[in-house]
Every structure is written in structure tokens, then in C-alpha cells.
Design an enzyme around this catalytic site. Structure first.
Site, PDB file in Angstrom:
ATOM      1  N   ASP A 162      41.848  -5.412  54.952  1.00 35.98           N
ATOM      2  CA  ASP A 162      41.377  -6.798  54.865  1.00 35.98           C
ATOM      3  C   ASP A 162      42.542  -7.773  55.008  1.00 35.98           C
ATOM      4  OD1 ASP A 162      39.562  -8.844  54.467  1.00 35.98           O
ATOM      5  OD2 ASP A 162      38.789  -8.071  52.568  1.00 35.98           O
TER       6      ASP A 162
ATOM      7  N   ASP B  23      31.150 -11.559  56.778  1.00 33.43           N
ATOM      8  CA  ASP B  23      30.697 -11.383  55.396  1.00 33.43           C
ATOM      9  C   ASP B  23      29.230 -11.758  55.261  1.00 33.43           C
ATOM     10  OD1 ASP B  23      32.959 -10.382  54.300  1.00 33.43           O
ATOM     11  OD2 ASP B  23      33.669 -12.266  53.460  1.00 33.43           O
TER      12      ASP B  23
HETATM   13  C1  DGJ Z   1      36.605 -10.192  52.029  1.00 33.47           C
HETATM   14  C2  DGJ Z   1      35.828  -9.197  52.826  1.00 33.47           C
HETATM   15  O1  DGJ Z   1      35.320  -9.790  53.981  1.00 33.47           O
HETATM   16  C3  DGJ Z   1      34.742  -8.609  51.957  1.00 33.47           C
HETATM   17  O2  DGJ Z   1      33.965  -7.729  52.680  1.00 33.47           O
HETATM   18  C4  DGJ Z   1      35.342  -7.929  50.757  1.00 33.47           C
HETATM   19  O3  DGJ Z   1      36.055  -6.802  51.164  1.00 33.47           O
HETATM   20  C5  DGJ Z   1      36.238  -8.907  50.018  1.00 33.47           C
HETATM   21  N1  DGJ Z   1      37.182  -9.526  50.887  1.00 33.47           N
HETATM   22  C6  DGJ Z   1      36.979  -8.200  48.914  1.00 33.47           C
HETATM   23  O4  DGJ Z   1      37.846  -9.038  48.265  1.00 33.47           O
END
Ligand code: DGJ
Length: 722
Positions: free
Chosen positions: A470, A535
């Protein structure tokens, strides 16, 4: 093939040609980019261009690499300032032909260094044309690696300073495509957090249109890919579309200069906003690659060429993408050994193949404010370490995956307390946090080395098969030990780190995530197997996000999620059929809180996951056609078809409809006209039989309502397997 008839060079692809030539003064000129006509395709190589056609064009228009100074008073690809002792610096670049070579499969600046095989490994030709500025002994080699079966050229620059003056590169667009004369329409992908890759189509007016990133990474506001067509001369499946994409994940810029004489040129490369680099005597620099090509069958054709190229030549080849469960939406930061084991047990029973533990498993990380940088297992969440969970996941027949965010640090962490100087910052100025975090300075090799040490240790001590990587914030106060170079050096550091890890752990699969889909590009794609697309997992929102993603990126690289019936981000309730049908358009994943599912729902999940496994070879490796887009009829229809036309799958999603309306029938594509196809649903129930000819002319219509009751009357779907 690349035909070398110096001073003319022709790239003869499956359906298009590209040509460059050297003029009498040694300038490298563009000599054409167009379709290979059907009548001459069988004898394309025996009927080469004369190269005479473009002679009537003003050389300044036709330069393959316009440099500041010389003939230019327009936008340029390269702007270099040469120091000249006590005299004023010289910013007049005069590049002239010095030689060329036709090499084997040369490595481009952004090629991965991890050594993992791609699906197709046969060598390709690379043409390198060496240009030289004699006054300063400065060499720029324009490199073209050609993949004829996908009509795609990767172009990059290799620069070397042989002289005695320091050369400061103030602007560097390694892509510079003279699209030619016409009135032009531009298609590109825009968005924001949770609304990534939305299709944006606009007519280019006179002047300059730019898309860019200033965030240190690819960004969600714009994606580095474009599609250009002459107005009203192309559509989904017809007409010429010029396309381009950057294999680069730092600050980038693409600009489109439409002049009053109707001449259009596209530029792509480092964003000159605050970015420059110096080459001392003897120093060199290789840029990443710009991919470009010409489709003769519309936007769909451009996408299919990009998809095929990415599948064959960019993505590390690891077979079918697995069905993944990710616990983020179910448990957020509140992960414990018990809740993850409970989720894993149900996930396995549904047919999931990889179980991924998301954020919250390490050090003091119980919320977004602490722990980033300290990559050891949290005693609070996992008192006995990760081993019991990993063993349970494996006992259930799945592989184990984990979330990390290596580029970041929370000030409330042991790493930051030990090395406060390791973050991007300007001395004496505040360090503004976003999501409670700061960005590590990847201009420092010791930072990249440290991260390699900790992550490789994590991978060595646990049986981790899958990493979700991430990157959750954009840059501010980007002071670095490498100064203005940080805008590409951060990306280089990330690539180096990923390449090194993949080289050492070739069996570990990687998913690229950046607060959703903020770092999706062809450079990252060479290092990760799939992207966390957004997301936003609301099925109807995803249709639009995925439609845009599909323009430029292969479906097998698109992670898709079935999540709770009532969506976390939008609060909207969607049927299980809709959620699955949308998520089956890429690499299927599940993020539902499985503990809340009824037995009946679990049974339905099981059936749909099993169905996906029967069609995933088509979705992940077949040719994809977008037969209808949301913008057209508020409906989206995609078809995936096997290369030999033996099978296909069609996915319908209706976002809204008026009572009594019937979606215009969508003629299917790429089938065998004479063959008889049987259409079945996910349960194997036969709907109808029809010949390929019928399906490709009359198409398949959708009647409303269908599939029984729909939970709420927005959005329904159906996936048919032919
Ligand atoms: C942002 C990501 O896009 C989410 O899927 C998740 O992994 C969160 N970070 C976790 O902090």
C-alpha cells in the site's frame, strides 16, 4: 519487423506502421504513423514507404525529439542547459544523427530487474538512433523497442554527457508523438480517491491540454494513459485511435498541443514542475519507457492491444490469478488471531484460494496514527505471533497474504524515533502529516536498504505467499537529499526495492495498492501481479471505475471485490448477483464480513465462486470487448472471448432503466460465425443456442426485469457463458 533502409526506418506491425527518417542535416524526423491497408498488408514489407511524403512538412513539426533551441519555438521534449565556464549557459540543443543500431531485445529504462518471466519471452527488435550535440559532446539515444503483434512501440531515451560541462536537464518528455493534422478528441482517465479511472472524453480546442501528477506517485486525479482520435472518425470498434501510456510511477505529465494549423503533438514524461537533474561530465541517465501505438479498430482495439501487450510482455507470469479474501472491510484495524481464523474458515469453505490479513497486525498499529515503519508482529493482536494463523490458513487449503506500507512511517513509531531525518522534509519547516504519516526519503539508499532488510526478514520468517503493498499519502514538503530529483527517484527506489524482493522471493505474489487505485500504471505493473483498483467496492460505482481501468489496463491485473450487501462507502444495497457479476470482470476477490452471512448466502457465494473458476481463463487471458458503456445506455456490457473463439463470457450490468425499455441488442465480437454456441448462466442452465453469425449480427439483448426479484431497483446483472 523493423526495416532499416537508412535514412528511413519503418516499423511494420500487424495492422499499423510507424516510420522515422534522418534528413539531409542529420535531424531525426517523424515520417508517419498509420494503418497498413488491407490491400497491402500481405506485402507490407515488400512495398515500403518512399519517405518522400513528409518532406513537404516543416522540419520543426516533424522532429521526433524536439529540443529547446534550434528550430523550436513551440513545446519541446528536451530542455537542457549547458554550463559554459564564466559565460552565460547555453540552452540551445542541436541534436544530429551520429549512428544507429538494430539490436535484440534491449532493456528499456523501466524494465524490471526482478528476473521473473513474462508470458512471452521471444526477443524483439530494438532500434537505437544516436543523436549528438557536437558543441557539448552530449549524446541522446532515442530507443524504440517494437512488439509487432500488438502494434506497440516502447520508446525511451538514454543520455550521456561525454563533454566537460555540466548539463542540467530542465525538461524531459521521452514520449513526443506528432499525431498530425486534424481536429482531435482525447480520451483519458480521471478521478479521485474512491472514484478512480473515470472515462473523460473531450474535444481538444486550440491550445494546450495537460494531465499530470504532482504527488510523487502516479496519482488518482489523472492516469498516465491517453487515446486520441480524429473527431467523429472513431468509436468503440472502428476508426483509428492513437494511444500512449507511461511506464512510470513518479511525477509525470502528458500534454497535448493543438495548434491553429490543426497540428497536434502529444508529449509524455517527467513532470517539469519542480523536477530537474544534472549530468556531470561522464554521467548518464536512462528514462522509463513510453508505450504507444495505433489501433485501427477504435478504443476497444486500443485497449485490446494494451491488454495483450501487458499480459504477454509486462506482467510477471504466474498463471491464473487466485480468488482472494481480504479482511479490511470486515475487521479494519481490529484484527485478532481469533477473528481472522473465523473469517478464514468461512472463506475457505466458499472456495477462496488466498487469505490476506490487512492493516493492523504489526507493532503498535491499532489505528492509523502509530506503528508504520515497525514491521514486526503485534503482541496485542497476535500474542503467539503469526504462525498459528498462517498454519490455520494453510490447513484450510489456502495461502496466506499480508498488508504492508513500506514507503511510510508514523511519527509515533520506533523507526521515526531512531531516524527522524529519514523522511521527506525541509529543515526548519513543519512536517505535515496525512493519515498520521510521513513519507520516507527514498533518495537515501540506506532507507531502501533498511526496508529491504525488514521486509525480507518478514518474508523469510513467515510463509507469506501474497503481499498487498500500500501507499497511502501524497507528498507535501518534499525536501530530499536528492533535491528536485526526488520526483522520479522515489519511484526508482520503489522499483529497486520491489525488484530485489521479487528476485529473492519469486513465489510471492504482489498486489499494488495506493489508497485504492492511485498507483496504477505500466511501470508498476511490471512489478505487481494485480492492483487494488479502488477503495470503493460499491458494485455500481465499480462499473464505472472498472470501465475506465479496462481502457488502459488488462482485466487480469484488476482486483475486484464482492463486499457486504450494504456497501461500506456508499450505504447502497446491491444484490448478490450484481456484486458478483461486476467483481467477476477481473481478478475476483471477496471482502465481505463473512461472519454475517446466512447459510443460504454462503451457498450462493460458493456457487458463484465455483462459476468464476470456470470462466477465469477467459476473463484473465481472453480478448475483452466493451460492447456498451455506462455513458451510452446506463448499461455496461463486456465480453471476454478465447483466442480460438471456442468460448466466451458476456457480462451485463444495467445501472438504471425506464420501464418497458429494452437495452439495444449488443452484437458480440470475435466468435466463429459458423459455430453453434450454447448460452448458460452461472448454474449451467441453458438459455438459448445460436450461431456465431447470429450472435455477432443480431447480438444478445437484455429484457427487464430479469433474474427474479432485485433487492432494490437500481442495478442488475447477468453473466452468460457461451
Ligand atoms: C488503504 C487501502 O486502500 C485499503 O484497502 C486498506 O488496505 C487501508 N489502506 C489500510 O490502512
Amino acid at each position: 519487423m523493423i526495416l532499416d533502409t537508412h535514412p528511413l526506418f519503418q516499423f511494420l506491425g500487424k495492422t499499423s506502421f510507424y516510420a522515422i527518417r534522418i534528413d539531409g542535416e542529420g535531424r531525426l524526423l517523424h515520417a508517419g504513423h498509420g494503418p497498413i491497408l488491407a490491400t497491402s498488408s500481405d506485402s507490407a514489407s515488400s512495398a515500403p514507404m518512399t519517405g518522400g511524403y513528409f518532406v513537404r512538412e516543416w522540419a520543426g513539426n516533424s522532429l521526433e525529439l524536439p529540443g529547446f533551441g534550434d528550430l523550436s519555438n513551440d513545446e519541446v521534449a528536451l530542455k537542457i542547459s549547458f554550463a559554459k565556464g564564466g559565460e552565460p549557459p547555453v540552452r540551445d540543443l542541436r541534436l544530429r544523427y551520429a549512428g544507429h543500431s538494430l539490436a535484440g531485445d534491449a532493456r528499456s529504462g523501466s524494465d524490471p530487474d526482478h528476473g521473473l518471466p513474462t508470458r512471452v519471452r521471444s526477443p524483439r527488435q530494438t532500434l537505437k538512433v544516436e543523436l549528438f550535440d557536437a558543441l557539448f559532446d552530449f549524446r541522446v539515444t532515442v530507443c524504440y523497442r517494437f512488439t509487432p503483434e500488438h502494434d506497440i512501440i516502447e520508446r525511451w531515451l538514454e543520455m550521456k554527457n561525454f563533454g566537460s560541462s555540466v548539463a542540467t536537464v530542465e525538461q524531459c518528455f521521452w514520449g513526443a508523438l506528432p499525431a498530425g493534422h486534424g481536429t482531435w478528441e482525447l480520451t483519458h482517465l480521471d478521478g479521485f480517491w474512491a472514484t478512480e479511472t473515470h472515462i473523460n472524453r473531450e474535444i481538444l480546442r486550440f491550445g494546450t491540454k495537460s494531465i499530470e501528477s504532482r504527488t510523487i506517485h502516479t496519482g488518482a486525479l489523472h492516469n498516465p494513459a491517453f487515446f486520441l482520435n480524429r473527431t467523429n472518425r472513431a468509436g468503440f470498434d472502428f476508426g483509428e485511435v492513437w494511444f500512449g501510456a507511461l511506464a512510470f510511477s513518479g511525477n509525470w505529465k502528458m500534454s497535448f498541443h493543438a495548434r491553429h494549423d490543426l497540428f497536434l503533438r502529444a508529449f509524455a514524461g517527467y513532470n517539469p514542475y519542480d523536477c530537474e537533474f544534472s549530468l556531470s561530465p561522464g554521467a548518464s541517465h536512462s528514462t522509463p519507457a513510453f508505450l504507444f501505438g495505433l489501433s485501427v479498430d477504435g478504443w476497444n482495439g486500443a485497449s485490446r492491444r494494451l491488454h495483450g501487450f501487458q499480459r504477454d510482455r509486462i506482467l510477471p507470469f504466474v498463471g491464473d490469478r487466485p480468488v482472494v479474501y481480504n479482511s479490511w472491510e470486515a475487521t479494519s484495524f481490529g484484527v485478532t488471531e481469533t477473528n481472522q481464523k473465523n473469517l478464514a474458515a468461512i472463506a475457505a469453505s466458499l472456495g477462496v484460494e488466498v487469505f490476506v490479513l490487512d492493516d493492523g497486525w504489526f507493532s503498535s498499529r491499532r489505528n492509523a496514527e502509530a506503528g508504520l515503519g515497525d514491521w514486526w508482529v503485534s503482541k496485542d493482536a497476535f500474542p503467539d505471533g503469526l504462525a498459528p494463523l498462517v498454519e490455520e490458513v494453510e490447513r484450510l487449503g489456502m495461502k496466506f497474504g499480508i498488508w504492508i506500507e513500506p514507503e511510510m512511517v508514523n511519527p509515533d513509531s520506533e523507526l521515526y524515533r531512531a531516524h527522524p531525518e529519514w523522511v521527506l522534509h525541509y529543515p526548519g519547516r513543519p512536517r505535515t502529516e496525512m493519515r498520521g504519516q510521513l513519507i520516507l526519503d527514498f533518495g537515501r539508499q540506506e532507507v531502501v536498504d533498511y526496508l529491504y532488510g525488514t521486509i525480507s526478514e518478514l518474508l523469510r520468517t513467515h510463509r507469506i505467499y501474497y503481499i498487498k503493498w500500500d501507499m497511502n499519502r501524497t507528498a507535501s514538503e518534499a525536501g530530499s537529499v536528492v533535491g528536485k530529483e526526488i520526483w522520479f527517484r522515489h519511484c526508482e527506489g520503489v522499483y529497486r526495492l520491489l525488484d530485489r524482493l521479487r528476485r529473492e522471493f519469486p513465489l510471492v505474489s504482489f498486489q499494488g495498492c495506493s489508497a485504492g487505485g492511485s498507483r496504477v500504471d505500466a511501470g508498476m505493473m511490471a512489478r505487481v501481479d494485480e492492483f487494488w483498483t479502488s477503495d470503493n467496492t460499491d458494485a455500481l460505482c465499480r462499473v464505472a471505475i472498472q470501465e475506465g481501468f479496462n481502457y488502459a489496463y488488462a482485466p487480469r491485473a484488476m482486483s475486484c471485490w464482492v463486499t457486504d450487501e450494504r456497501n461500506d462507502q456508499t450505504g447502497r444495497v446491491s444484490s448478490l448477483a450484481l456484486r458478483f457479476d461486476v467483481a467477476m470482470r477481473g481478478a475476483l476477490g471477496i471482502g465481505t464480513n463473512l461472519l454475517h452471512l446466512s447459510e443460504k448466502e454462503k451457498e450462493e457465494y460458493r456457487e458463484r465462486v465455483a462459476f468464476y473458476k470456470t470462466i477465469r481463463h477467459l476473463v484473465q487471458n481472453g480478448d475483452c470487448y466493451r460492447l456498451a458503456e455506462l455513458a451510452e445506455h446506463q448499461a455496461s456490457v463486456w465480453q471476454f472471448v478465447a483466442g480460438d473463439a471456442s468460448e466466451a463470457v458476456v457480462s451485463f450490468v444495467v445501472a438504471s432503466h425506464r420501464t418497458a425499455q429494452v437495452l439495444p441488442a449488443c452484437p458480440l465480437k470475435g466468435l466463429d460465425a459458423g459455430a453453434v454456441y450454447t448460452a448458460k448462466d452461472y448454474r449451467g442452465e441453458t438459455f438459448f443456442q445460436a450461431t456465431g453469425r447470429e450472435l455477432m449480427t443480431l447480438g444478445v439483448g437484455v429484457r427487464f426485469p430479469q433474474d427474479g426479484p432485485i433487492l432494490i431497483d437500481i442495478g442488475f446483472s447477468r453473466t452468460l457463458h457461451l
